[in-house]
Design a protein around this motif. Structure first.
Motif, mmCIF file in Angstrom:
data_model
loop_
_atom_site.group_PDB
_atom_site.id
_atom_site.type_symbol
_atom_site.label_atom_id
_atom_site.label_comp_id
_atom_site.label_asym_id
_atom_site.label_seq_id
_atom_site.Cartn_x
_atom_site.Cartn_y
_atom_site.Cartn_z
ATOM 1 N N PRO A 41 0.820 -1.212 0.000
ATOM 2 C CA PRO A 41 0.000 0.000 0.000
ATOM 3 C C PRO A 41 0.851 1.258 0.000
ATOM 4 C CG PRO A 41 -0.464 -1.390 1.922
ATOM 5 C CD PRO A 41 0.748 -1.932 1.266
ATOM 6 N N PRO A 42 0.511 2.206 -0.881
ATOM 7 C CA PRO A 42 1.173 3.511 -0.795
ATOM 8 C C PRO A 42 0.454 4.324 0.279
ATOM 9 C CG PRO A 42 -0.256 3.397 -2.742
ATOM 10 C CD PRO A 42 -0.419 2.108 -2.008
ATOM 11 N N PRO A 43 1.111 4.665 1.349
ATOM 12 C CA PRO A 43 0.407 5.393 2.399
ATOM 13 C C PRO A 43 0.128 6.827 1.961
ATOM 14 C CG PRO A 43 2.731 5.263 2.942
ATOM 15 C CD PRO A 43 2.529 4.444 1.691
ATOM 16 N N PHE A 44 -0.912 7.407 2.527
ATOM 17 C CA PHE A 44 -1.157 8.819 2.296
ATOM 18 C C PHE A 44 -0.038 9.600 2.985
ATOM 19 C CE2 PHE A 44 -2.823 12.943 3.562
ATOM 20 C CZ PHE A 44 -3.031 13.448 2.294
ATOM 21 N N GLY A 79 5.274 2.903 -2.632
ATOM 22 C CA GLY A 79 4.689 4.067 -3.282
ATOM 23 C C GLY A 79 4.177 5.070 -2.265
ATOM 24 N N TRP A 80 3.746 6.216 -2.775
ATOM 25 C CA TRP A 80 3.206 7.271 -1.914
ATOM 26 C C TRP A 80 1.952 7.844 -2.535
ATOM 27 C CZ3 TRP A 80 5.779 7.197 2.504
ATOM 28 C CH2 TRP A 80 7.102 6.718 2.492
ATOM 29 N N PHE A 133 12.158 1.074 -6.960
ATOM 30 C CA PHE A 133 10.794 0.987 -7.492
ATOM 31 C C PHE A 133 9.823 1.910 -6.752
ATOM 32 C CE2 PHE A 133 12.796 -2.695 -9.216
ATOM 33 C CZ PHE A 133 12.121 -2.997 -10.390
ATOM 34 N N GLU A 134 10.378 2.952 -6.165
ATOM 35 C CA GLU A 134 9.530 3.903 -5.457
ATOM 36 C C GLU A 134 8.669 4.680 -6.467
ATOM 37 O OE1 GLU A 134 11.924 6.500 -3.146
ATOM 38 O OE2 GLU A 134 10.233 7.509 -2.165
ATOM 39 N N ASP A 448 -6.233 7.049 -8.686
ATOM 40 C CA ASP A 448 -4.765 6.966 -8.636
ATOM 41 C C ASP A 448 -4.306 5.629 -8.061
ATOM 42 O OD1 ASP A 448 -4.748 9.602 -9.426
ATOM 43 O OD2 ASP A 448 -4.281 10.400 -7.434
ATOM 44 N N SER A 449 -4.940 5.235 -6.958
ATOM 45 C CA SER A 449 -4.385 4.095 -6.232
ATOM 46 C C SER A 449 -4.976 2.757 -6.664
ATOM 47 C CB SER A 449 -4.601 4.294 -4.729
ATOM 48 O OG SER A 449 -5.970 4.501 -4.476
#
Length: 789
Positions: A41-44, A79-80, A133-134, A448-449
């Motif tokens: 999960p890309p955190p907020f 991810g972000w 892979f960010e 987006d996510s």
RNA sequence: GGGCCCGUAGUCGAGUGGUUAAGACGCCACCCUUACAAGGUGGAGAUCCCAGGUUCAAUUCCUGGCGGGCCCACCA
């Protein structure tokens, strides 16, 4: 180099550096090994991890590290999720209102700052993503893929633009999705207002009940229940003189209010139902900023102000018959917590309603862990009755790559021209001859996510990578976002690729406060990860996470658990210090120790190896099924209760006296090797340190891999050995018990002990003497174990 | 109103159709034992929420209560 007396943070920092320098966590595109891909999960980008992150990120880090040890080529990106309303609010507070482009720049700057700190925290926790892979949802390359993905859905007929009543947050001035709403119980006033109806030439009173008198001007009908059945088809007149039709309708609840309802467009969802059912006019009673419009008297006033004024006016006319305090539930926007309205608005939609069954079918192809969580998704899908509103009137988001015209025409941006930004879009002309305008709205952040599996697999960017990594192996996520992240991902990825996004989905619950309640500032029960990181090692925190591993269930934070973890690590550390002494000089060449034949080992050596073999096999199963809790509990029990409490005690005299020392060294070496590797996925730093310093391994544990144990003995032999050593353990306990009862030190030497044993135990007599500190032992056979002093 | 999860020592919690129901924290007593007092040993502490049912046997399976949590719907 020897182990220091205490384990410390410096050791953890050292290993974090070593892993990074040696690129231990890197995914290798060219590798022939099987791939394992984690859709993490890309955190907020709030700037701080919360305990939920610490828990769930630990989970998939366990998996990543384990899979690497098992020979998988692991793709674990980070991810972000940077775009969104909360950032806009903060940036606006700091800089005030700015032109769009500049504002967006400031938002990006701001979220990048937030990312820095979160990344630091992740590194301190020893998380092991491949940072090459960010990804960040604000980058033009990300925008490009998102826009492309929506254009492809558009081509497939899944995206449309329409004026439709949507849930709208006047405070944020944007449409929102149903999934973004929460409920709040509120006390409000139910007003009984006198309308009139025409009965032939006469006008008679008709009382309706409403909580929203300010919408009186948007009243388009009155519906009545059974009580007023005969009024069906007649005309009602509002206190402000507006004439509307009366309908009899089964959905009116007789027991609520008066049994007569005014329909306003729109006061709530029921109004929408009636508006459609009776094809009523739509009066837009409220504008997008929450101001009254199309009212003869109150245009421009806020909802609250208008309500006061309407009430006052009605009271002057004596039209308010009764006021009643009631509690009811209102929908609020989950981000700003303000009340949501239902407004007709021109928005973009993704068709989900007509694909409900298909999405369920897709979901069934994914393995849900634990399995009952799929019902959360199904339940949600069943309750959906609108399509997904994907447009938002915000700035900090992915622009919608379309042009729109006053005439209603829409045109997709050419794929070659992505990423698309409306502020520097080229001018195009519509069929109707007018200039088309670039769409100013942005996408819902879930757009987006919801394609992270595609992003990390290089969809439309790197076909070779994509074929190797899609579908992903695992999606870890929270239960509370099944209806959003999981649902939207299944939907979008399937319609874009024709395949499921991932093979398995692993659900974690929330971390509650110590008091068992949801963590909140107002309750003062918030646990800050930074504070834990100051007081505990990352390895202890990670172990707490594993111990809290009842999947998909909320669990209170437990200082008991984390302290236990800390003590366990201390125990292992000290055991390793003993083994370090015991192994002195024995590890010049690894071969020397591995030469030892099982047959030459003492009974107790064989026993601990047999136990170890069982443990390791069990742990593999536990990890494969994501049973982190039992994984760590079993490991802790083995190390503490079997290895430290008994085995190490059994070999001390051999280590110090030199008798059968090599066999003891061999066994200690094997056991410590296997347990440091088994502990590694959960608590990697301490494992590396012991492996490197005590076991003299040059390679890191990831490189060494998982250690399987096969003891070269028959099943029968193993059973016999276990039986005898378990008897030995009982005898030792009896002796310890005797000493405790008599307030003796365990060191106290006993002159003579008689043991009545049901089985032959002469092979462990030396252990009884040396560990029990008994000078002389008499063995007798008996049906039951009895120890006489 | 609907759905899902849950109810096991003071607390947290594993687990099981069949001897005596793990373990941890806390509590009590003892032991400074050459890896470890951030330790060790021993001990006390449980109507396995209640009531029925299935069964030779239920804490476990079924039904119904009661209690807690989460999600959803409705509320003019």
């Amino acid at each position: 180099m020897a182990l220091p007396k205490r384990y410390s943070k410096e050791i953890e920092e050292k290993w974090q550096r070593v892993w990074e320098e040696r690129g231990i966590h890197g995914f290798n595109k060219d590798s022939e090994k099987p791939t394992f891909v984690i859709d993490s999960p890309p955190p907020f980008t709030s700037g701080k991890l919360h305990m939920g992150h610490v828990l769930s990120y630990s989970y998939f880090d366990f998996v990543a590290r384990f899979k690497r040890m098992k020979g998988f080529n692991v793709l674990y990106p980070q991810g972000w999720d940077a775009q969104g309303f909360p950032t806009e609010v903060k940036v606006e507070k700091k800089y005030g209102r700015l032109p769009k482009e500049e504002f967006r720049k400031k938002c990006i700057e701001f979220s990048n700052e937030m990312i820095k700190n979160m990344k630091k925290q992740m590194k301190a926790m020893g998380f092991s993503p491949d940072w090459r892979f960010e990804y960040v949802t604000t980058s033009p390359s990300y925008h490009k893929i998102i826009q492309l993905s929506v254009l492809e859905m558009y081509e497939k007929g899944l995206i449309y633009r329409e004026k439709h009543p949507v849930l709208f947050c006047p405070y944020c001035s944007s449409a929102i999705a149903k999934a973004e709403t929460e409920e709040k119980e509120e006390e409000t006033t139910l007003y009984y207002i006198e309308f009139e109806y025409e009965d032939g030439q006469k006008k008679k009173p008709l009382i309706i009940a409403t909580t929203r008198p300010e919408l009186l001007h948007a009243c388009v009908a009155v519906v009545v229940g059974k009580k007023y059945e005969k009024l069906d088809g007649k005309t009602a007149i509002t206190p402000f003189g507006k004439r509307v039709k009366i309908f009899h309708d089964k959905d009116v609840k007789e027991e609520f209010g008066t049994g007569a309802v005014m329909v306003c467009t729109y006061g709530d969802k029921q109004d929408l139902v009636w508006q459609k059912r009776y094809k009523l006019d739509v009066v837009e009673g409220i504008d997008k900023r929450g101001k009254i419009k199309n009212s003869p008297f109150y245009d421009g006033f806020s909802i609250k102000e208008a309500r006061k004024k309407v009430i006052k006016a009605l009271e002057e006319k004596s039209k308010i018959i009764k006021k009643e305090k009631i509690k009811h539930t209102v929908k609020i926007h989950d981000r700003c917590k303000k009340e949501v309205e239902l407004l007709p608005s021109m928005e973009w939609f993704a068709k989900v309603r007509e694909h409900k069954e298909k999405i369920k079918e897709i979901a069934k192809k994914v393995k849900w862990v634990p399995s009952f969580t799929i019902s959360h998704l199904f339940h949600w899908i069943d309750s959906l009755d609108w399509d997904w509103v994907i447009s938002r009137d915000r700035v900090f988001g992915t622009p919608i790559p379309f042009y729109v015209c006053e005439c209603g025409e829409v045109r997709a941006v050419e794929k070659e021209k992505l990423p698309f930004y409306p502020e520097n879009a080229e001018k195009i002309v519509c069929k109707c001859g007018k200039e088309m305008k670039p769409e100013e709205k942005v996408f819902d952040v879930w757009i987006d996510s919801s394609v992270t599996p595609l992003i990390i697999s290089g969809w439309k960017v790197d076909e070779e990578l994509f074929s190797k990594t899609y579908p992903n192996s695992l999606r870890p996520q929270g239960v509370e976002i099944i209806r959003t992240w999981a649902f939207y991902t299944l939907y979008r990825c399937f319609f874009l690729t024709g395949e499921i996004p991932w093979k398995e989905i692993l659900l974690n619950g929330n971390v509650l406060g110590v008091d068992g309640k949801k963590m909140s500032k107002s309750l003062g029960n918030v646990i800050d990860p930074d504070e834990l990181l100051n007081n505990y090692s990352a390895d202890a925190i990670r172990q707490w996470a594993a111990m809290s591993g009842v999947l998909a269930k909320d669990r209170p934070f437990s200082y008991e658990d984390i302290n236990f973890a800390k003590q366990f690590l201390n125990k292992l550390w000290n055991a390793s210090r003993f083994i370090e002494i015991a192994l002195e000089g024995a590890l010049e060449g690894e071969e020397r120790i591995s030469e030892v034949d099982v047959k030459e080992l003492e009974e107790v050596d064989k026993w601990i190896l047999i136990e170890l073999e069982e443990l390791i096999k069990d742990l593999e199963k536990r990890m494969e099924s994501y049973d982190f809790r039992n994984y760590i509990v079993e490991l802790q029990n083995f190390v503490w209760k079997k290895f430290c409490d008994f085995y190490i005690e059994y070999v001390k005299w051999r280590v110090y006296s030199g008798k059968k020392k090599r066999e003891a060294q061999y066994t200690l070496y094997i056991v410590l090797s296997a347990i440091t590797r088994a502990l590694f996925p959960i608590s990697p730093h301490i494992s590396e340190e012991i492996s490197s310093v005590v076991l003299k391994n040059q390679k890191t544990i990831t490189e060494l891999g998982w250690m399987s144990i096969e003891v070269g003995l028959t099943k029968e032999e193993k059973e016999k050995i276990k039986e005898r050593v378990e008897m030995l353990n009982k005898i030792i306990s009896e002796i310890r018990n005797y000493k405790a009862r008599n307030q003796l030190s365990l060191k106290e030497e006993l002159e003579r002990v008689t043991i009545h044993s049901p089985i032959e135990i002469s092979s462990v007599i030396e252990e009884i003497k040396n560990v029990g500190r008994v000078k002389e032992i008499e063995l007798k056979s008996s049906n039951e174990l009895r120890v006489e002093f």
